[in-house]
Structures are given as structure tokens and as C-alpha cells.
Design an enzyme around this catalytic site. Structure first.
Site, mmCIF file in Angstrom:
data_model
loop_
_atom_site.group_PDB
_atom_site.id
_atom_site.type_symbol
_atom_site.label_atom_id
_atom_site.label_comp_id
_atom_site.label_asym_id
_atom_site.label_seq_id
_atom_site.Cartn_x
_atom_site.Cartn_y
_atom_site.Cartn_z
ATOM 1 N N SER A 1 0.654 -1.320 0.250
ATOM 2 C CA SER A 1 0.130 -0.416 0.286
ATOM 3 C C SER A 1 0.886 1.417 -0.183
ATOM 4 O O SER A 1 1.718 1.334 -1.065
ATOM 5 C CB SER A 1 -1.300 -0.068 1.197
ATOM 6 N N ASP B 1 -8.218 -5.097 -6.389
ATOM 7 C CA ASP B 1 -7.682 -3.668 -5.621
ATOM 8 C C ASP B 1 -8.272 -2.607 -5.878
ATOM 9 O O ASP B 1 -8.278 -2.546 -7.096
ATOM 10 C CB ASP B 1 -5.842 -3.679 -6.222
ATOM 11 N N HIS C 1 -7.561 -5.012 -1.750
ATOM 12 C CA HIS C 1 -6.609 -4.462 -0.907
ATOM 13 C C HIS C 1 -6.125 -5.336 -0.132
ATOM 14 O O HIS C 1 -4.599 -5.056 0.221
ATOM 15 C CB HIS C 1 -6.897 -2.717 -1.158
#
Length: 342
Positions: free
Chosen positions: A133, A289, A318
Site C-alpha cells: 500500500s 484491488d 487490497h
């Protein structure tokens, strides 16, 4: 592993001037280490944290028998500026405390981490930088800012530039917090957070962190939840009510919103910055995602010299990169091992 109750180290930089022009006196970089630095200082792997994550939240990818094995590698996990452990709104004294805390960008984080690895450990070359991330965003920035240092990179579920659709999501989070009763422009009492805003923040996040298929298939049951509401409250609201100060969240949100390696001094575009990367790379988006879809990272890889796109399959979206699903963990670990063996 160490976990949240273990002691950690802090590197203080007496005067650290940010790109916004403000200077932290000092800047504090909190970090945890796993393993031992070898004699020639050639085994340090850097694994930055992610949005609201702390160093112990990265430990799921570190361990005996895994690619990031502390018996072989010296893994350093630096905490992002703004996460509550490194210099943040919640722990900085006046006049830069709380709502007055200066703006932080991804390059500020990388610059502080560069000071850490060079000043504390005397390291000039990194076998690998990786992260999930916002940790992936820092990975890209490391490879652009210090191409001579980064030998390999593995960003997973992240991007070199925050996309417009992602920014729309972040704006909705900001609105939920700043409009909350008791937010008071960020000057709420340190012991009286605007909880209503945090709960609204969490509910917005709930529609993005996992995929539509994750909810359709009720995969949240694998995490021990008994209903959709139980998951929304127990997982998501619990996540953001667990020591995550609103001003800290807003600082990191701003860092995320403005992420773009193309803004690095000396470059005129994201494409040009990506083309400057020398590191061998495996770029790993997750199949579903909603923040960082595979087609975005396919675009990034097309502008890199020595990069492979490897999509994490499945419905976890995600959070395929969050360590909650053993299948995804094994898939990521195998890629890390392969990259380190090259």
C-alpha cells in the site's frame, strides 16, 4: 516476532527540513529491526509501514523459513512520519503539534529513512526494498530517489502515483473526519477524539479495502465474523478506533493523496521517473484491488527497465497484501524469495 508491546528504536534527526519548508526539531524516526547486520553491511532489507500501520503490522511477512528470514537478512521496518510512533501530530510538542503539524510527502519519508540507514547502520546498498500500500509508494520513491542504492524492489498493492479515483476516496475520508462533531479544526482534546467521525471514516473504508466478490461470497466469515454488521463494526470500526489519532490519519492521508514519483526534483513526469529506476522489480497488484487496480500497475511496469507484473489472484482486494489470508501470504512470500535469489 516482537509485537506491539516490545520496545523499539528511535533515530532523532536534530533538524529535518521538509519539502513544504517547515523544519522538525527534531524529527523522530521510530523503527524495529529483525536479525543482525552482517560484517560487510550487505544484508539490510528495508520494509516501510503503510497507511496507519505500525512496525509490528509488517511482521506477518517476516519469519524463520520465509523469504524475509532474520537468520539471513537484517530487516528494518521504519514507521512512516505521521503514524503516531515517528514524528506525528499526536506526539510533537507545540508549536507544530496536532492541527499545526506540517505537511509530509512521500519523499520526506524516504529522506528520513535514508538518514536512518546511512547514519545509524552505515549502509550504502539495499538488496531489497518492499512494502504494501503506502509502503509500496515509498518503495517506488526509494528506487527513484536512490537508484544507486536499491538493487531490487517489490511493491505490492500500491502505486508510484495516486490515481484520481483514489483521490476521490481519500477526499471522502477527509470529509468524514473534519465534519465530525468535536473535531474542532483538529484541536480536539488529546483524550477526547471525535469518535463519530472515526466510525464514519471506518464505514467508508469498509467499501474499499476488500472487493465486491469478498462481500458477495461472505469471505469475512473466514476472519471469524458472524454477520456483515459484525464485520463492519468488529473489523473496520475496531481497526480505526485502535489508537489511530484523527490528526495522524489526516497527515498520512495527505501524504497518500499527493503521492507521485514524477514530482521528484529533476523529473518532468511520472513516466520519466519510472524510467530512471535501475532496480530489478516484481510489481504485485491484487486482482480486485479497488485502490490500485492491476491495469494501473501494468502501466507503471511498461515504463520501467527491468520489471515484471505479477498479479495476486483472488477476491481479497487490497487486503491481499495485509497478511490476513494465508494463500496470499504464501504467494507474496514466494515472489520475495524468487526476487532475492536473482
Amino acid at each position: 516476532m516482537t509485537g506491539p508491546d516490545a520496545s523499539y528504536e528511535v533515530h532523532e534527526i536534530p533538524e529535518f527540513t521538509l519539502e513544504c519548508g517547515a523544519t522538525l526539531r527534531p524529527a523522530r524516526i521510530a523503527y524495529q529491526t529483525y536479525g543482525e547486520l552482517n560484517a560487510d553491511r550487505s544484508n539490510l532489507i528495508l520494509y516501510p509501514t503503510w497507511y496507519s500501520g505500525r512496525h509490528w503490522d509488517n511482521e506477518w511477512l517476516i519469519g524463520e523459513g520465509m523469504a524475509l528470514d532474520p537468520s539471513r537478512w537484517f530487516i528494518v521496518v521504519p514507521n512512516m512520519l505521521g503514524n503516531g510512533l515517528s514524528s506525528s501530530p499526536s506526539n510533537t510538542p507545540p508549536p507544530w503539534d496536532r492541527a499545526r503539524f506540517p505537511r509530509i510527502n512521500v519523499r520526506d519519508n524516504v529522506a528520513s529513512q535514508h538518514r536512518l540507514v546511512t547514519e545509524v547502520f552505515g549502509v550504502e546498498s539495499l538488496p531489497l526494498v518492499l512494502g504494501w500500500s503506502m509502503g509500496a509508494g515509498q518503495t517506488y520513491q526509494w528506487a527513484v530517489s536512490h537508484p544507486e542504492m536499491v538493487q531490487r524492489m517489490l511493491p505490492f498493492c500500491g502505486s508510484p502515483r495516486t490515481a484520481p479515483h483514489n483521490q476521490v476516496f481519500l477526499d471522502s475520508l477527509r470529509a468524514a473526519l473534519t465534519a465530525s462533531v468535536g473535531f474542532d479544526g483538529g484541536w480536539y482534546p488529546p483524550d477526547d477524539w471525535p469518535v463519530g467521525g472515526l466510525r464514519a471514516f471506518a464505514r467508508i473504508y469498509a467499501g474499499w479495502g476488500f472487493s465486491q466478490a469478498f462481500y458477495w461470497d461472505e469471505v469475512w466469515r473466514e476472519l471469524g465474523h458472524t454477520s456483515l454488521e459484525d464485520f463492519a463494526v468488529g473489523f473496520w470500526e475496531g481497526f480505526f478506533l485502535d489508537g489511530r489519532d484523527p490528526n495522524n490519519l489526516l497527515t498520512m492521508l495527505d501524504t497518500w493523496w499527493n503521492g507521485d514519483v514524477g514530482k521528484t526534483p529533476g523529473f518532468s513526469s511520472t513516466e520519466e521517473a519510472l524510467g530512471s529506476i535501475r532496480a530489478k522489480a516484481i510489481v504485485m497488484p491484487a486482482e480486485k484491488d479497488l485502490y490500485f487496480p492491476p491495469e494501473d500497475e501494468e502501466w507503471a511496469v511498461s515504463h520501467m527497465r527491468d520489471a515484471e507484473l505479477r498479479v495476486i489472484p483472488g477476491v481479497w482486494g487490497h487486503f491481499a497484501g495485509g497478511g490476513a489470508n494465508p494463500v496470499d501470504t504464501a504467494f507474496i512470500d514466494a515472489a520475495v524469495k524468487e526476487l532475492l535469489d536473482r
